[in-house]
Design a protein around this motif. Structure first.
Motif, PDB file in Angstrom:
ATOM      1  N   ASN A  54       0.855  -1.187   0.000  1.00 26.19           N
ATOM      2  CA  ASN A  54       0.000   0.000   0.000  1.00 26.19           C
ATOM      3  C   ASN A  54       0.888   1.233   0.000  1.00 26.19           C
ATOM      4  O   ASN A  54       1.525   1.542   1.011  1.00 26.19           O
TER       5      ASN A  54
ATOM      6  N   GLY B 215      -0.078   4.181   0.003  1.00 24.97           N
ATOM      7  CA  GLY B 215      -0.672   5.238   0.833  1.00 24.97           C
ATOM      8  C   GLY B 215       0.039   5.298   2.189  1.00 24.97           C
ATOM      9  O   GLY B 215      -0.110   6.261   2.933  1.00 24.97           O
ATOM     10  N   ASP B 216       0.784   4.267   2.493  1.00 21.13           N
ATOM     11  CA  ASP B 216       1.493   4.180   3.781  1.00 21.13           C
ATOM     12  C   ASP B 216       2.952   3.783   3.490  1.00 21.13           C
ATOM     13  O   ASP B 216       3.399   2.697   3.853  1.00 21.13           O
TER      14      ASP B 216
ATOM     15  N   THR C 257      -5.188   4.822   0.390  1.00 18.57           N
ATOM     16  CA  THR C 257      -4.613   3.503   0.134  1.00 18.57           C
ATOM     17  C   THR C 257      -4.502   3.337  -1.376  1.00 18.57           C
ATOM     18  O   THR C 257      -5.477   3.560  -2.101  1.00 18.57           O
ATOM     19  N   ARG C 258      -3.317   3.038  -1.849  1.00 20.87           N
ATOM     20  CA  ARG C 258      -3.147   2.899  -3.303  1.00 20.87           C
ATOM     21  C   ARG C 258      -2.164   1.785  -3.619  1.00 20.87           C
ATOM     22  O   ARG C 258      -1.317   1.437  -2.793  1.00 20.87           O
TER      23      ARG C 258
END
Ligand code: PLP
Length: 377
Positions: free
Chosen positions: A53, A55-56, A270-271
């Motif tokens: 992820n 996003g993190d 989240t990506r």
């Protein structure tokens, strides 16, 4: 939802049935899409990084590094060693992000964006979300934007101008060089949508075709959309948004206190790290030479189809890249092809539009010409 989970067999049957109903790129019948069979290296990397992820990114520093390197490779392909950006979900997210930056950088009330009438509908989504008014500039007969009309439509409320390198319907490439001069002269943000053309034009140029410049080598270009999941051969979803400098991105920073990094600049939280790893893997596996070969083959097929169509009396537009638009004065070409199982699209003017992606092989082109022979009266 049902109470008990399905057996593997029940699930397999449902999935198999869905797959059976889908069209496949391998059939060579998909001529309407800008996506294609992904490169094997991309698929393998995607599967290995499925759980990551971005996003993190503090948790996935290795994957973040792959994204940074993939973005760097694409930036260098597009005329900049220092452009910054992200692997995103596709052209829509990239275009939204670019206009978001342009709007954040200005303090205009009732902001406007001047864009070609050939622009992809993702700009309409961006405009609705961001409260932007879209002002369309007309296209010239070759489908590129009329730069004088763009100039006429600029006002003190203009926060961005959009140029396109490979428009969706015709593959047309705007005179981004002139747009760049105009943008510099007027101090306005210039975004280039090269979602399709970004992985075609640099290689066509290397192959000796005459191509227009559209990238960061033009000083007015602030950002570029380019889609690895189109001619970049990466698995869906994979877009890329590039900005000339990191400072442009800072306007998007949002605090992300409970994650591993203090701020986030992407539209998605989240990506997918799998997309970034896949793009990296495909870029490294292909190299410039690999892409050049793919583009050469696509272009050869495009020119063969053009020749075949002209012999049969079709009216064919001069292609800018591996996308062909044609019509016949006495036949409903799109309707007839669709009835025979070929997926083709219709331009807003009613012409047939086919994209000669890498999954469309020479034998499919010859087959298509034979079908069109039956269609042409
Ligand atoms: C020029 C252009 N820009 C943007 C997009 C949108 O891309 P996506 O469908 O990946 O969001 C497309 C899609 O075809 C396109 O052709």
């Amino acid at each position: 939802m049902q109470e008990k989970g399905w057996s593997r067999e029940e699930l397999e049957a449902a999935l198999r049935e869905a797959k059976r109903r889908d069209m496949s790129y391998g059939s060579g019948r998909i001529l309407s899409s800008m996506c294609t069979t992904p490169h094997r290296a991309g698929v393998e990397a995607f599967l290995r990084f499925l759980d990551t992820n971005l996003g993190d990114p503090g948790l996935f520093q290795g994957t973040k590094e792959l994204e940074r390197r993939a973005v760097g490779e694409i930036a260098s392909l597009l005329g900049s060693g220092s452009a910054k950006g992200f692997i995103v979900s596709g052209g829509t997210e990239a275009n939204i992000t670019a206009l978001w930056v342009a709007r954040e950088l200005s303090e205009v009330r009732k902001p406007e964006v001047v864009l070609p009438e050939t622009a992809h509908f993702s700009f309409e989504k961006a405009a609705r979300m961001l409260g932007l008014r879209l002002v369309y500039a007309r296209a010239l007969p070759d489908s590129s934007v009329d730069v004088e009309d763009v100039r006429r439509k600029l006002t003190p409320r203009t926060v961005a101008v959009v140029g396109i390198a490979g428009n969706t319907e015709y593959g047309g490439v705007d005179d981004v060089e002139a747009l760049s001069e105009l943008a510099e002269e007027r101090g306005v943000y210039l975004h280039v949508d090269a979602a399709f053309g970004g992985f075609v034009l640099p290689f066509l140029g290397e192959l000796g075709y005459r191509v227009r410049r559209f990238d960061f080598s033009l000083p007015g270009v602030c950002s570029i959309t380019v889609d690895p999941h189109k001619m970049g051969l990466a698995p869906v979803p994979a877009g890329c948004i590039l900005f000339r400098g990191e400072e442009l991105l800072e306007s998007l920073q949002v605090e992300s206190p409970y994650l591993s990094m203090p701020v986030q600049c992407t539209l998605l939280g989240t990506r997918s790290g799998a997309s970034a790893a896949a793009v990296f893997a495909v870029l490294k596996s292909m190299g410039r030479e690999g892409y050049r070969r793919v583009v050469e083959e696509c272009m050869r097929n495009t020119l063969r189809l053009k020749e075949g169509l002209e012999e049969l009396g079709f009216i064919v537009r001069e292609p800018w890249m591996n996308l062909l638009v044609f019509e016949h004065p006495e036949a409903d070409v799109v309707g007839e092809l669709r009835r025979r199982g070929w997926a083709v699209s219709r331009t807003r003017r009613g012409e047939a539009r086919v994209v000669l992606m890498p999954h469309v092989k020479r034998e499919h082109v010859e087959e298509l010409i034979e079908v069109l022979r039956e269609i042409a009266p």
